[in-house]
Design a protein around this motif. Structure first.
Motif, PDB file in Angstrom:
ATOM      1  N   TYR A  99      49.912  54.741  74.187  1.00  0.00           N
ATOM      2  CA  TYR A  99      50.290  53.391  74.602  1.00  0.00           C
ATOM      3  C   TYR A  99      49.128  52.674  75.287  1.00  0.00           C
ATOM      4  CZ  TYR A  99      54.105  50.054  75.427  1.00  0.00           C
ATOM      5  OH  TYR A  99      54.935  48.965  75.398  1.00  0.00           O
ATOM      6  N   TYR A 100      49.289  51.382  75.572  1.00  0.00           N
ATOM      7  CA  TYR A 100      48.177  50.598  76.139  1.00  0.00           C
ATOM      8  C   TYR A 100      47.933  51.004  77.596  1.00  0.00           C
ATOM      9  CZ  TYR A 100      51.194  47.090  78.535  1.00  0.00           C
ATOM     10  OH  TYR A 100      52.076  46.441  79.352  1.00  0.00           O
ATOM     11  N   GLU A 101      46.738  50.614  78.075  1.00  0.00           N
ATOM     12  CA  GLU A 101      46.278  51.177  79.351  1.00  0.00           C
ATOM     13  C   GLU A 101      47.228  50.895  80.515  1.00  0.00           C
ATOM     14  OE1 GLU A 101      42.135  50.615  80.168  1.00  0.00           O
ATOM     15  OE2 GLU A 101      42.248  51.786  82.020  1.00  0.00           O
ATOM     16  N   GLY A 102      47.823  49.701  80.547  1.00  0.00           N
ATOM     17  CA  GLY A 102      48.677  49.333  81.677  1.00  0.00           C
ATOM     18  C   GLY A 102      49.984  50.115  81.771  1.00  0.00           C
ATOM     19  N   GLY A 138      55.415  71.268  62.065  1.00  0.00           N
ATOM     20  CA  GLY A 138      55.258  70.943  60.646  1.00  0.00           C
ATOM     21  C   GLY A 138      55.631  69.504  60.334  1.00  0.00           C
ATOM     22  N   ILE A 139      56.203  68.780  61.326  1.00  0.00           N
ATOM     23  CA  ILE A 139      56.561  67.371  61.116  1.00  0.00           C
ATOM     24  C   ILE A 139      55.292  66.530  61.269  1.00  0.00           C
ATOM     25  CG2 ILE A 139      57.889  65.409  62.012  1.00  0.00           C
ATOM     26  CD1 ILE A 139      59.916  67.510  63.111  1.00  0.00           C
ATOM     27  N   LYS A 140      55.045  65.708  60.244  1.00  0.00           N
ATOM     28  CA  LYS A 140      53.826  64.886  60.274  1.00  0.00           C
ATOM     29  C   LYS A 140      54.160  63.431  60.568  1.00  0.00           C
ATOM     30  CE  LYS A 140      51.308  67.779  56.993  1.00  0.00           C
ATOM     31  NZ  LYS A 140      50.848  67.894  55.599  1.00  0.00           N
ATOM     32  N   PRO A 141      53.303  62.758  61.327  1.00  0.00           N
ATOM     33  CA  PRO A 141      53.517  61.324  61.548  1.00  0.00           C
ATOM     34  C   PRO A 141      53.244  60.552  60.257  1.00  0.00           C
ATOM     35  CG  PRO A 141      51.405  61.997  62.486  1.00  0.00           C
ATOM     36  CD  PRO A 141      52.071  63.250  61.967  1.00  0.00           C
ATOM     37  N   GLY A 142      53.976  59.448  60.063  1.00  0.00           N
ATOM     38  CA  GLY A 142      53.748  58.605  58.881  1.00  0.00           C
ATOM     39  C   GLY A 142      52.839  57.432  59.180  1.00  0.00           C
ATOM     40  N   ILE A 143      52.619  57.180  60.467  1.00  0.00           N
ATOM     41  CA  ILE A 143      51.740  56.067  60.866  1.00  0.00           C
ATOM     42  C   ILE A 143      50.976  56.457  62.134  1.00  0.00           C
ATOM     43  CG2 ILE A 143      53.150  54.148  59.964  1.00  0.00           C
ATOM     44  CD1 ILE A 143      53.708  53.908  63.214  1.00  0.00           C
ATOM     45  N   ILE A 144      49.883  55.704  62.387  1.00  0.00           N
ATOM     46  CA  ILE A 144      49.168  55.812  63.670  1.00  0.00           C
ATOM     47  C   ILE A 144      49.550  54.591  64.498  1.00  0.00           C
ATOM     48  CG2 ILE A 144      46.904  55.742  64.816  1.00  0.00           C
ATOM     49  CD1 ILE A 144      45.747  57.153  62.361  1.00  0.00           C
ATOM     50  N   LYS A 145      49.899  54.813  65.771  1.00  0.00           N
ATOM     51  CA  LYS A 145      50.270  53.719  66.681  1.00  0.00           C
ATOM     52  C   LYS A 145      49.114  53.460  67.648  1.00  0.00           C
ATOM     53  CE  LYS A 145      52.905  51.045  69.351  1.00  0.00           C
ATOM     54  NZ  LYS A 145      54.137  51.485  70.021  1.00  0.00           N
ATOM     55  N   LEU A 146      48.680  52.204  67.715  1.00  0.00           N
ATOM     56  CA  LEU A 146      47.604  51.818  68.633  1.00  0.00           C
ATOM     57  C   LEU A 146      48.083  50.641  69.468  1.00  0.00           C
ATOM     58  CD1 LEU A 146      44.679  51.921  66.041  1.00  0.00           C
ATOM     59  CD2 LEU A 146      45.249  53.690  67.725  1.00  0.00           C
ATOM     60  N   ALA A 147      47.507  50.473  70.673  1.00  0.00           N
ATOM     61  CA  ALA A 147      48.011  49.426  71.564  1.00  0.00           C
ATOM     62  C   ALA A 147      46.907  48.865  72.436  1.00  0.00           C
ATOM     63  CB  ALA A 147      49.117  50.010  72.453  1.00  0.00           C
ATOM     64  N   SER A 148      46.981  47.535  72.685  1.00  0.00           N
ATOM     65  CA  SER A 148      45.993  46.917  73.579  1.00  0.00           C
ATOM     66  C   SER A 148      46.683  46.052  74.627  1.00  0.00           C
ATOM     67  CB  SER A 148      44.961  46.113  72.782  1.00  0.00           C
ATOM     68  OG  SER A 148      45.562  45.036  72.116  1.00  0.00           O
ATOM     69  N   SER A 149      45.912  45.647  75.636  1.00  0.00           N
ATOM     70  CA  SER A 149      46.423  44.913  76.789  1.00  0.00           C
ATOM     71  C   SER A 149      46.494  43.412  76.518  1.00  0.00           C
ATOM     72  CB  SER A 149      45.500  45.131  77.991  1.00  0.00           C
ATOM     73  OG  SER A 149      45.447  46.497  78.325  1.00  0.00           O
ATOM     74  N   LYS A 150      47.036  42.673  77.480  1.00  0.00           N
ATOM     75  CA  LYS A 150      47.084  41.213  77.356  1.00  0.00           C
ATOM     76  C   LYS A 150      45.683  40.638  77.561  1.00  0.00           C
ATOM     77  CE  LYS A 150      49.233  37.107  79.295  1.00  0.00           C
ATOM     78  NZ  LYS A 150      50.093  36.566  80.356  1.00  0.00           N
ATOM     79  N   TYR A 156      39.106  51.924  77.401  1.00  0.00           N
ATOM     80  CA  TYR A 156      40.020  53.059  77.167  1.00  0.00           C
ATOM     81  C   TYR A 156      40.739  52.878  75.830  1.00  0.00           C
ATOM     82  CZ  TYR A 156      44.356  55.830  77.766  1.00  0.00           C
ATOM     83  OH  TYR A 156      45.420  56.680  77.582  1.00  0.00           O
ATOM     84  N   GLU A 157      41.282  51.679  75.603  1.00  0.00           N
ATOM     85  CA  GLU A 157      42.043  51.414  74.369  1.00  0.00           C
ATOM     86  C   GLU A 157      41.139  51.437  73.134  1.00  0.00           C
ATOM     87  OE1 GLU A 157      45.136  48.615  76.931  1.00  0.00           O
ATOM     88  OE2 GLU A 157      43.541  47.699  75.754  1.00  0.00           O
ATOM     89  N   LYS A 158      39.910  50.963  73.300  1.00  0.00           N
ATOM     90  CA  LYS A 158      38.995  50.939  72.145  1.00  0.00           C
ATOM     91  C   LYS A 158      38.731  52.331  71.577  1.00  0.00           C
ATOM     92  CE  LYS A 158      36.652  46.561  72.873  1.00  0.00           C
ATOM     93  NZ  LYS A 158      35.527  45.857  73.513  1.00  0.00           N
ATOM     94  N   MET A 159      38.754  53.338  72.433  1.00  0.00           N
ATOM     95  CA  MET A 159      38.546  54.715  71.935  1.00  0.00           C
ATOM     96  C   MET A 159      39.612  55.054  70.891  1.00  0.00           C
ATOM     97  SD  MET A 159      37.637  57.049  75.264  1.00  0.00           S
ATOM     98  CE  MET A 159      39.262  56.970  76.016  1.00  0.00           C
ATOM     99  N   PHE A 160      40.855  54.666  71.176  1.00  0.00           N
ATOM    100  CA  PHE A 160      41.967  54.976  70.262  1.00  0.00           C
ATOM    101  C   PHE A 160      41.847  54.165  68.969  1.00  0.00           C
ATOM    102  CE2 PHE A 160      43.460  56.191  74.458  1.00  0.00           C
ATOM    103  CZ  PHE A 160      44.091  57.401  74.215  1.00  0.00           C
TER     104      PHE A 160
END
Ligand SMILES: [Zn+2]
Length: 343
Positions: A99-102, A138-150, A156-160
């Motif tokens: 989740y985002y940094e805040g 064995g359960i795989k994610p179907g998507i990658i979730k990324l998040a940024s601040s206002k 920190y978020e840019k690394m993800f």
């Protein structure tokens, strides 16, 4: 299978996703909930039964698939989701991401960032979950979730974001983001594209958090998906009213952007930790924040306001499938059509 999509019960072909809600949380807890036992310990069966009720309610509206992008640090629980999916037949796609940094559980990777190892470790974490599965289930994610601040994407978020883009380039998994109040959408896309992401597999989330249509145009021009995924969420987290976000959505659909639009509610159906107690004024604004609000109120209203049923069907039934198959050429064509409509 032409394009396998990982669900919590295993891969299904993208063509079998059907009507899909692209952003709903069965379970969600703000980091810290793990330490709060005042209402008793986590009761697996109780949570499972509550989750089944939610799934059945959604399925009554013909929904066949739900993307649950709960980040790893907010109580993601693939085994519980799998039991709900097995009991109901609803296809559930879970995610890998933070989740985002805040509002995320940031100290873990902030510490490792100070040591200089965090970004490689995030990349390894995403790649391992995508290719081998989550925590030995064995359960795989179907998507990658990324998040940024206002108003900013923090270091920190840019690394993800960089790690996520690389894993998408390596594996083809779609990326779905959180924008805070609809800000930084364009910056998210640019950062991801710089690091090898495919625009036709990017969903810029919570763009209905802003009513500044200029921002939607800027993001749509990049050929990505723009999600109006917080219907019913009003009066908190900086969200505009449904009527305001609907005006923007209808305008974009009328201009020919329907191939790049997505709809959902971002509901939290079962809170981890204690259920929040809302003041009456806010509870009133959130009375329709349910995972069926689109079907019970918003879509009938959109039709009444002149949005063709065919466009709405495409947005709910076809666009979610294309997040997984990609559609670069189509997006570019649509982009041109959109521009022509504006000139
Ligand atoms: Zn969410």
């Amino acid at each position: 299978m032409n394009q396998p999509v990982e669900t919590v019960t295993g891969p299904v072909d993208a063509s079998k996703l059907g009507k899909t809600l692209v952003h709903e949380h069965f379970f969600f807890g703000y980091p810290g909930f793990h330490g709060d036992f005042t209402r008793g310990r986590f009761d697996w069966n109780e949570k499972r039964n509550q989750g089944i009720e939610v799934a059945e309610r959604i399925m009554q509206h013909g929904v066949e698939t739900v993307i649950d992008p709960t980040p790893n640090d907010c109580g993601r629980n693939p085994l519980l989701l799998r039991e709900i999916s097995e009991a109901t037949g609803l296809q559930i796609i879970c995610s890998t991401g933070y989740y985002y940094e805040g509002e995320g559980a940031t100290p873990y990777f902030t510490f490792r960032q100070s040591l200089g190892t965090a970004e490689d470790e995030i990349h390894e974490l995403f790649l391992t979950e995508v290719t081998e599965g989550i925590e030995g289930t064995g359960i795989k994610p179907g998507i990658i979730k990324l998040a940024s601040s206002k108003g900013e994407i923090t270091p920190y978020e840019k690394m993800f974001f960089r790690a996520g883009a690389k894993v998408q380039a390596q594996t083809g998994i779609p990326i779905l983001t959180h924008t805070q109040e609809g800000t930084m959408g364009l910056e998210q896309v640019k950062l991801l594209l710089e690091h090898g992401a495919d625009p036709s597999k990017l969903v810029i989330g919570h763009m209905c958090g802003t009513t500044d249509i200029h921002q939607h145009f800027e993001v749509l021009k990049q050929g990505v998906y723009v999600a109006f995924d917080r219907f019913g969420l009003q009066g908190i987290v900086g969200a505009p009213a449904d009527e305001e976000r609907m005006a923007v959505f209808l305008g974009l659909a009328a201009l020919g952007y329907e191939k790049q639009l997505l709809l959902s509610h971002d509901t939290v159906n079962i809170w981890l930790g204690k259920e929040p107690i809302l003041p009456e004024s806010i509870a009133h604004l959130l009375r329709n924040w349910t995972p069926v609000h689109l079907f019970e109120r918003i879509i009938p209203m959109m039709k009444e306001k002149g949005c063709p049923e065919e466009k709405l069907n495409k947005i709910l039934n076809e666009n979610p499938m294309h997040i997984f198959t990609g559609r670069k050429e189509e997006a570019e064509k649509n982009n041109q059509a959109g521009k022509a409509g504006l000139s």
